[in-house]
Every structure is written in structure tokens, then in C-alpha cells.
Design a protein around this motif. Sequence first.
Motif, PDB file in Angstrom:
ATOM      1  N   ASN A 117       0.911  -1.163  -0.056  1.00 20.52           N
ATOM      2  CA  ASN A 117       0.068   0.070   0.327  1.00 20.52           C
ATOM      3  C   ASN A 117       0.963   1.398  -0.130  1.00 20.52           C
ATOM      4  O   ASN A 117       1.712   1.500   0.707  1.00 20.52           O
ATOM      5  N   THR A 118       0.683   2.092  -0.844  1.00 20.70           N
ATOM      6  CA  THR A 118       1.520   3.228  -1.149  1.00 20.70           C
ATOM      7  C   THR A 118       0.434   4.463  -0.802  1.00 20.70           C
ATOM      8  O   THR A 118      -0.725   4.504  -1.092  1.00 20.70           O
ATOM      9  N   PHE A 119       1.045   5.572   0.097  1.00 20.34           N
ATOM     10  CA  PHE A 119       0.389   6.502   0.534  1.00 20.34           C
ATOM     11  C   PHE A 119       0.861   7.706   0.147  1.00 20.34           C
ATOM     12  O   PHE A 119       1.905   8.025  -0.374  1.00 20.34           O
ATOM     13  N   TYR A 120       0.110   8.938   0.284  1.00 23.66           N
ATOM     14  CA  TYR A 120       0.478  10.148   0.002  1.00 23.66           C
ATOM     15  C   TYR A 120       1.478  10.729   0.979  1.00 23.66           C
ATOM     16  O   TYR A 120       1.310  10.465   2.027  1.00 23.66           O
ATOM     17  N   ASP A 121       2.267  11.385   0.395  1.00 19.09           N
ATOM     18  CA  ASP A 121       3.579  12.182   1.428  1.00 19.09           C
ATOM     19  C   ASP A 121       2.574  13.661   1.975  1.00 19.09           C
ATOM     20  O   ASP A 121       2.719  14.507   1.336  1.00 19.09           O
ATOM     21  N   CYS A 122       2.244  13.439   3.073  1.00 19.41           N
ATOM     22  CA  CYS A 122       1.452  14.819   3.479  1.00 19.41           C
ATOM     23  C   CYS A 122       2.386  15.971   3.752  1.00 19.41           C
ATOM     24  O   CYS A 122       1.799  17.114   3.782  1.00 19.41           O
ATOM     25  N   SER A 123       3.691  15.689   4.047  1.00 19.69           N
ATOM     26  CA  SER A 123       4.775  16.732   3.905  1.00 19.69           C
ATOM     27  C   SER A 123       4.821  17.569   2.734  1.00 19.69           C
ATOM     28  O   SER A 123       5.162  18.783   2.650  1.00 19.69           O
ATOM     29  N   ALA A 139       3.962  21.984  12.346  1.00 24.22           N
ATOM     30  CA  ALA A 139       3.598  20.594  11.912  1.00 24.22           C
ATOM     31  C   ALA A 139       4.004  19.497  12.931  1.00 24.22           C
ATOM     32  O   ALA A 139       5.034  19.419  13.456  1.00 24.22           O
ATOM     33  N   THR A 140       2.919  18.581  13.149  1.00 26.41           N
ATOM     34  CA  THR A 140       3.267  17.564  14.167  1.00 26.41           C
ATOM     35  C   THR A 140       3.088  16.324  13.510  1.00 26.41           C
ATOM     36  O   THR A 140       1.743  15.963  12.998  1.00 26.41           O
ATOM     37  N   ALA A 141       3.758  15.394  13.484  1.00 20.04           N
ATOM     38  CA  ALA A 141       3.699  13.951  12.659  1.00 20.04           C
ATOM     39  C   ALA A 141       2.659  13.176  13.645  1.00 20.04           C
ATOM     40  O   ALA A 141       2.668  13.157  14.937  1.00 20.04           O
ATOM     41  N   GLY A 142       1.667  12.544  13.070  1.00 20.93           N
ATOM     42  CA  GLY A 142       0.850  11.691  13.514  1.00 20.93           C
ATOM     43  C   GLY A 142       1.333  10.386  14.304  1.00 20.93           C
ATOM     44  O   GLY A 142       2.375   9.959  13.615  1.00 20.93           O
ATOM     45  N   THR A 143       0.928   9.882  15.376  1.00 22.81           N
ATOM     46  CA  THR A 143       1.522   8.442  15.777  1.00 22.81           C
ATOM     47  C   THR A 143       0.096   7.591  16.110  1.00 22.81           C
ATOM     48  O   THR A 143      -0.868   7.693  16.112  1.00 22.81           O
ATOM     49  N   GLY A 144       0.664   6.370  16.384  1.00 23.11           N
ATOM     50  CA  GLY A 144      -0.486   5.249  16.516  1.00 23.11           C
ATOM     51  C   GLY A 144      -1.249   5.010  15.360  1.00 23.11           C
ATOM     52  O   GLY A 144      -0.823   4.890  13.980  1.00 23.11           O
ATOM     53  N   ASP A 145      -2.577   5.231  15.330  1.00 28.74           N
ATOM     54  CA  ASP A 145      -3.474   5.156  14.080  1.00 28.74           C
ATOM     55  C   ASP A 145      -3.340   6.287  13.242  1.00 28.74           C
ATOM     56  O   ASP A 145      -3.998   5.862  12.387  1.00 28.74           O
ATOM     57  N   LEU A 146      -2.726   7.242  13.602  1.00 30.50           N
ATOM     58  CA  LEU A 146      -2.589   8.391  12.598  1.00 30.50           C
ATOM     59  C   LEU A 146      -1.176   8.440  12.312  1.00 30.50           C
ATOM     60  O   LEU A 146      -0.595   9.489  11.683  1.00 30.50           O
ATOM     61  N   GLU A 147      -0.306   7.313  12.329  1.00 31.43           N
ATOM     62  CA  GLU A 147       1.004   7.474  11.699  1.00 31.43           C
ATOM     63  C   GLU A 147       0.911   7.622  10.193  1.00 31.43           C
ATOM     64  O   GLU A 147       0.082   7.031   9.269  1.00 31.43           O
ATOM     65  N   PHE A 149      -0.176  10.600   8.985  1.00 31.77           N
ATOM     66  CA  PHE A 149      -0.939  11.895   9.237  1.00 31.77           C
ATOM     67  C   PHE A 149       0.099  12.872   9.496  1.00 31.77           C
ATOM     68  O   PHE A 149       1.016  12.622  10.117  1.00 31.77           O
ATOM     69  N   LEU A 150      -0.440  14.156   9.022  1.00 32.48           N
ATOM     70  CA  LEU A 150       0.405  15.270   9.402  1.00 32.48           C
ATOM     71  C   LEU A 150      -0.661  16.376   9.937  1.00 32.48           C
ATOM     72  O   LEU A 150      -1.414  16.800   9.375  1.00 32.48           O
ATOM     73  N   ILE A 151      -0.399  16.860  11.286  1.00 30.28           N
ATOM     74  CA  ILE A 151      -1.383  17.854  11.802  1.00 30.28           C
ATOM     75  C   ILE A 151      -0.737  19.193  11.856  1.00 30.28           C
ATOM     76  O   ILE A 151       0.497  19.457  12.464  1.00 30.28           O
ATOM     77  N   GLN A 152      -1.306  19.946  11.320  1.00 31.17           N
ATOM     78  CA  GLN A 152      -0.854  21.522  11.307  1.00 31.17           C
ATOM     79  C   GLN A 152      -1.870  22.470  12.242  1.00 31.17           C
ATOM     80  O   GLN A 152      -3.035  22.300  12.443  1.00 31.17           O
ATOM     81  N   SER A 153      -1.075  23.177  13.196  1.00 29.28           N
ATOM     82  CA  SER A 153      -1.623  24.248  14.200  1.00 29.28           C
ATOM     83  C   SER A 153      -1.310  25.483  14.121  1.00 29.28           C
ATOM     84  O   SER A 153       0.008  25.586  13.748  1.00 29.28           O
ATOM     85  N   VAL A 154      -1.736  26.622  14.320  1.00 29.42           N
ATOM     86  CA  VAL A 154      -1.479  27.896  14.515  1.00 29.42           C
ATOM     87  C   VAL A 154      -1.415  28.417  15.594  1.00 29.42           C
ATOM     88  O   VAL A 154      -2.538  28.325  16.269  1.00 29.42           O
ATOM     89  N   GLY A 175     -10.093  25.487  10.433  1.00 25.06           N
ATOM     90  CA  GLY A 175     -10.102  25.024  11.959  1.00 25.06           C
ATOM     91  C   GLY A 175      -8.791  25.619  12.521  1.00 25.06           C
ATOM     92  O   GLY A 175      -7.688  26.216  11.783  1.00 25.06           O
ATOM     93  N   HIS A 176      -8.574  25.564  13.757  1.00 23.85           N
ATOM     94  CA  HIS A 176      -7.470  25.962  14.648  1.00 23.85           C
ATOM     95  C   HIS A 176      -6.452  25.092  14.447  1.00 23.85           C
ATOM     96  O   HIS A 176      -5.113  25.416  14.374  1.00 23.85           O
ATOM     97  N   THR A 177      -6.940  23.796  13.965  1.00 23.28           N
ATOM     98  CA  THR A 177      -5.974  22.485  13.937  1.00 23.28           C
ATOM     99  C   THR A 177      -6.504  21.888  12.581  1.00 23.28           C
ATOM    100  O   THR A 177      -7.667  21.636  12.445  1.00 23.28           O
ATOM    101  N   ILE A 178      -5.435  21.574  11.707  1.00 22.47           N
ATOM    102  CA  ILE A 178      -6.128  20.538  10.375  1.00 22.47           C
ATOM    103  C   ILE A 178      -5.240  19.464  10.334  1.00 22.47           C
ATOM    104  O   ILE A 178      -3.941  19.527  10.661  1.00 22.47           O
ATOM    105  N   THR A 179      -5.925  18.294   9.764  1.00 22.24           N
ATOM    106  CA  THR A 179      -5.159  17.090   9.747  1.00 22.24           C
ATOM    107  C   THR A 179      -5.029  16.557   8.239  1.00 22.24           C
ATOM    108  O   THR A 179      -6.034  16.542   7.518  1.00 22.24           O
ATOM    109  N   CYS A 180      -3.918  16.192   7.732  1.00 20.20           N
ATOM    110  CA  CYS A 180      -4.023  15.525   6.530  1.00 20.20           C
ATOM    111  C   CYS A 180      -3.729  14.056   6.527  1.00 20.20           C
ATOM    112  O   CYS A 180      -2.997  13.510   7.437  1.00 20.20           O
ATOM    113  N   ASN A 181      -4.662  13.414   5.836  1.00 16.31           N
ATOM    114  CA  ASN A 181      -5.017  12.143   5.571  1.00 16.31           C
ATOM    115  C   ASN A 181      -3.942  11.538   4.514  1.00 16.31           C
ATOM    116  O   ASN A 181      -4.179  11.985   3.400  1.00 16.31           O
TER     117      ASN A 181
END
Length: 394
Positions: A117-123, A139-147, A149-154, A175-181
Motif C-alpha cells: 500500500n502506497t500513501f500520499y506524502d502529507c509533508s 507541523a506535528t507527525a501523527g502517531t499510532g493510528d494516525l501514523e 498523518f500530519l497535523i498543522q496548528s497555528v 479550523g485551529h488545527t487541520i489534519t492531512c490524511n
Amino acid sequence: SSGINAEWPLRPGALKIASITSFSVSEENPVTGDTITFTCVASGKEEPTLTFTTGNKLFDASRFEFVEKPAVATSGTTYTAKYITKAIIANPTGQQVTCMADYGLGKGTDTKIVTINTFYDCSAVVFKQLGEAVGTITATAGTGDLEGFLIQSVVCPAPSPTAQYSLAAETENAGHTITCNKSTGRYTPESLSPCEANKLFSDGFKEQLFPITSSIKACGETTASPFSAAELNVILKAESDICGFYPHVPCLTATAEEDKCTLDTDKSGCYFDESDQKTHIQMYVDFTTPTFAISVKKERIDWGDATIQFWSCDSSKRKRRGASDFDYESLLNQQTNETISQSDVTGDSPPLVIAGTAAATCAVAIIAVFTYLVLYRRQKKAVHFSEVTQHTAA
């Protein structure tokens, strides 16, 4: 991919008994742009022909980019082939890759399949922040089930004496926080909320309106004494404890330095508006200490339900007033049928028209107002007051 087609499959020698012992991939969850190595290990007395395919054809060049020419490493009766490629596009649902060992005519083949399975590079996924680019985005890298994923916050800039920011309210699209799937290559919500500059209130404005019920246009441009603009403006601006703005406006008499304000005597005063046939009494103040809080601004200039008085300004005469003297405030309470209204104004304040600059005494004003009130009583018309609060940004 053309290079591998020219060199592949590899030509083996004869083999009697052989099989594929393992088929593995170097990355469990690769993203687009990652280099991927497929390793196929076969055994036998002689080297088999080892072929890598996707589906029923050679490696799909639209999904994988050839990186390195494959070769077979031999160790005794073990043969290891590596296919090194790069993922071009994401395929989250999975791609089957087959390694086949062909042992020659009449000697059979062996195959093993792996699904990758190949995925999108959220970065590398672009997102946007609404409004001006203000604040720090983390930018914060997701962990666990969100590995993956990339989370952006301002975070908005720290407040200073001259500038303050706050995050705008979240909406369906921001949103104040957005998440890349990693499976979709999209952010949810699609945009970061903006940092909005808070208004700095350095001044304040309030107004009362007096409907005219007679031919006398109090504070009119051409109105003669004792209703002239010059005379009434002196009364309104005087530092009195009875008449004008000072008795009712908290910041004009505040003791704490941060709560003080000064009356803008050039702008404050009264004028008669021919269009609405009302006398406008306006107050403009400048705050000693500007504030970002609208609640603080309102508290500083709030005169409540008070009527800005310009009659009976002499306290000694008030004490000697007889039963036959008029009670202006009681007359207002009896005649008014409308509730005091208050609203915010975002545009410019109404223009102030001041006729003349000559001074007048309180005694003259008292006599004039008495005449004016007699006419009020005869016509039995309601006096209506309205207050307007203006937001003024620095």
C-alpha cells in the motif's frame, strides 16, 4: 522501467528441484517518492529465472519508477534477486506484486505475492491559512493510528501593548488545527483559521437625541440666544457636577490612571439636524490608556440611563427651587413612551456642527429651557433618547 525490460528476466541454468523461500518489501507503508526494494529469495541446485510483475505484466511504470538494474546474488544453492523502484503515485487500496521463479521447461515454477500500500506524502501536500499570514504554524507527525498523518496548528503572536491577535472562530472549512490524511492526500478542514487583529480602542463616542416639538431649534446654526449652539456647548463641556457630560461619564472623573479619559472639546457638543428635526448631543473622549477589550471601553463611557442635563445647572438655585418650578426629569418620565436604545456603530460618527463660540451663563440657559418645556407640555409629545456607541480602532 525500459532498462529493466531489457535486462529481465535473468537467464538461469538447469534446475531439478527449487522453490521461493521468501519474498519481502523494504517499506511497510511507503509514501509517494519513497524508494522501495523488493527482495525475492529462491533455492535450487541451479539458478532459476526470477521475474517481478504487477498483475499480468512487467512492473507497472505508471505506478513505479525503475531505480536500479536488478541482479541475482548467488550463495551456494540460494539465489537472491532485488528489484529497486520508487513509488510515483499513491495507491492506498494496495498493489499486488509477484515474484516468479521459473525452473525451466518441464521443471515447473514457483510464485509468491506481496501486497504493498502506497500513501500520499502529507509533508508535500499544500494547505492554506485564511487571511493574512500571521502567527506561527507548527507541523506535528501523527502517531499510532494516525501514523503518516500530519497535523498543522497555528498559534497567534504574543500580545503587545499595541497589537493583539486571536484565532477566528472555526468553520466547516477552516479550523485551529487541520489534519492531512495519508490515504486521501487532503487536509480536513481544508484551511487553517486566520489570526485576526483585535481592535485597539483609543477613543469613545456616545450620543443623545432630543426631538423638537416647537419652532425653537435648540443648538441650531442660526438659533438665537438662549438656545444658541455656542451657549449650550459651553454648558455641555463644563466640568460641572450637575450638567453636561462630566457627572455621568465614568472615565471623565476616574481616579485610576488607566481608566481616565479626556473630553475632546473640539468634537463634543451639540447641533440641530434639519433632516430629522432633532437636537443631537454628542460626546467624544480620548482614553489615556487604550484598551483591546470592548467591555472595558463600554464601561469607561457608559452613562447608563442618564439624561445629559443642560438645565438647572446652578446647585444653589436648585436648593431654593419652589413648588411652582418645573421638574424637567419628571416631565421626561411622564412623556416618554419609548425605551432608551443602544447600538454599535462601525462607520464614522455623525458630523458635528457647532455654531459660534461665544460663552453663555447657566442662568440664561435655565430661563430658555423653561420656555422650551412649557411648549413641550402643551404639545404632549414624547421625548425620545437614543444612545450610539462607536467602535473606534486605533
